[in-house]
Scaffold this active site. Structure first.
Site, PDB file in Angstrom:
ATOM      1  CE  LYS A   1      29.015  69.069   5.352  1.00 45.05           C
ATOM      2  NZ  LYS A   1      28.873  68.111   4.249  1.00 45.05           N
TER       3      LYS A   1
ATOM      4  CD  GLN B   1      30.493  66.846   1.335  1.00 40.54           C
ATOM      5  OE1 GLN B   1      30.312  66.836   2.551  1.00 40.54           O
ATOM      6  NE2 GLN B   1      29.813  67.626   0.530  1.00 40.54           N
TER       7      GLN B   1
ATOM      8  CG  ASP C   1      24.580  63.912   5.257  1.00 38.68           C
ATOM      9  OD1 ASP C   1      24.348  65.121   5.427  1.00 38.68           O
ATOM     10  OD2 ASP C   1      25.562  63.476   4.641  1.00 38.68           O
TER      11      ASP C   1
HETATM   12  N1  GUN Z   1      26.964  67.152  -0.947  1.00 38.54           N
HETATM   13  C1  GUN Z   1      26.227  68.265  -1.124  1.00 38.54           C
HETATM   14  N2  GUN Z   1      25.431  68.463  -0.059  1.00 38.54           N
HETATM   15  C2  GUN Z   1      25.668  67.448   0.792  1.00 38.54           C
HETATM   16  C3  GUN Z   1      25.153  67.104   2.077  1.00 38.54           C
HETATM   17  O1  GUN Z   1      24.284  67.768   2.647  1.00 38.54           O
HETATM   18  N3  GUN Z   1      25.666  65.983   2.632  1.00 38.54           N
HETATM   19  C4  GUN Z   1      26.605  65.229   2.012  1.00 38.54           C
HETATM   20  N4  GUN Z   1      27.027  64.127   2.632  1.00 38.54           N
HETATM   21  N5  GUN Z   1      27.113  65.515   0.833  1.00 38.54           N
HETATM   22  C5  GUN Z   1      26.634  66.628   0.233  1.00 38.54           C
END
Ligand code: GUN
Length: 285
Positions: free
Chosen positions: A53, A97, A120
């Site tokens: 990211k 996350q 998200d």
């Molecule tokens: N953990 C696994 N996939 C994701 C996601 O798309 N967003 C977040 N915040 N955590 C994750």
């Protein structure tokens, strides 16, 4: 005939290029989109995702701020950081996350993200808005799945879409988005009886289970579009999806590879959401 691969790389690159162009225009107005990412603990997969990211933000000309917190942090301390980021006018997107350590209640933390910074799309407000078809931030993985299906040119209208998996972040929102595109949607999960029969009736099959090789070739309808959301380690240690790719390729018309498929689009959708958050927070569009 073998299925056509739906490649994530060029699709994601096109999205990111579009985002980068718009970011450049915003910068000329003095706005630099900024994504704050909170990583709690040392989960190896999460560290890889977060690094990706950060790289994406840099490629798109966006700022990223990474907050690394120890695994034993209290929920109160995490909520305090979220309150600070919520009030910070230079932060446009906030991402916590997942998964979080056991002492922290995931839903309490997610609900503390202001919906307008929830890139998200995990907050109750954004998920509720999505359910009733109002403007919202759509979760990145299901959004990416829909983009990949759209790229095939296959219409979802009236088709039978089967989603395997009912998580809040993939399966459930994917089902809602498919329904919005006028598909007839079946959601299968660990308690579903005759799962293979349901899958065999899918014109579009979305696999979001988290188990290598879970979808076998005999579960794929001839000509189906197969979207593989899984990211697993196979017995050989290599990354693989939920679908037996070789066998499913013999049946499907289109199929996403792993790696190189949905994962790349998920990340691109996050960039798009962050750009949109920056524009919305500055009253643009
Ligand atoms: N953990 C696994 N996939 C994701 C996601 O798309 N967003 C977040 N915040 N955590 C994750």
């Amino acid at each position: 005939m073998a299925a056509q691969r739906i490649e994530g790389k060029p699709l994601a690159a096109a999205v990111k290029q579009r985002v980068a162009l718009e970011v450049e225009q915003l910068k000329q107005r003095g706005i630099r989109p900024c994504l704050a990412v909170i990583l709690v603990g040392e989960d190896p997969a999460s560290q890889v995702y977060v690094a990706g990211k950060e790289r994406d933000c840099a490629q798109c000309g966006m700022e990223s701020r990474l907050y690394r917190l120890p695994a034993d942090i209290t929920q109160a301390a995490l909520l305090e950081l979220l309150a600070q980021l919520a009030a910070d006018r230079e932060v446009h997107g906030i991402l916590v996350q997942l998964p979080l350590p056991a002492q922290i209640d995931e839903q309490t933390v997610i609900a503390a993200i202001p919906p307008e910074k929830d890139v998200d799309g995990f907050t109750p407000v954004n998920l509720g808005r999505m359910l009733i078809g109002q403007p919202c931030f759509v979760p990145c993985t299901p959004a990416g799945c829909l983009e990949m299906i759209a790229s095939t040119g296959v219409s979802l209208d009236g088709k039978h879409a089967v989603v395997v998996g009912r998580s809040n972040i993939v399966g459930k929102p994917a089902a809602v988005l498919l329904l919005q595109r006028n598909a007839t949607v079946t959601v299968c999960h660990s308690r579903t009886k005759d799962l293979a029969d349901h899958c065999r009736r899918a014109d579009v099959l979305v696999a979001a289970v988290g188990k290598a090789g879970f979808i076998t070739g005999d579960m794929v309808k001839p000509g189906a579009v197969v979207i593989d959301v899984g990211i697993n380690r196979g017995a050989d240690g290599k990354l693989c999806g939920d679908v037996d790719f070789a066998a499913a390729s013999e049946k499907a018309s289109f199929i996403t590879p792993v790696p190189g498929g949905v994962g790349l689009m998920t990340r691109a959708m996050l960039m798009e959401n962050t750009l949109r958050a920056a524009k919305l927070l500055h009253g643009i569009e």
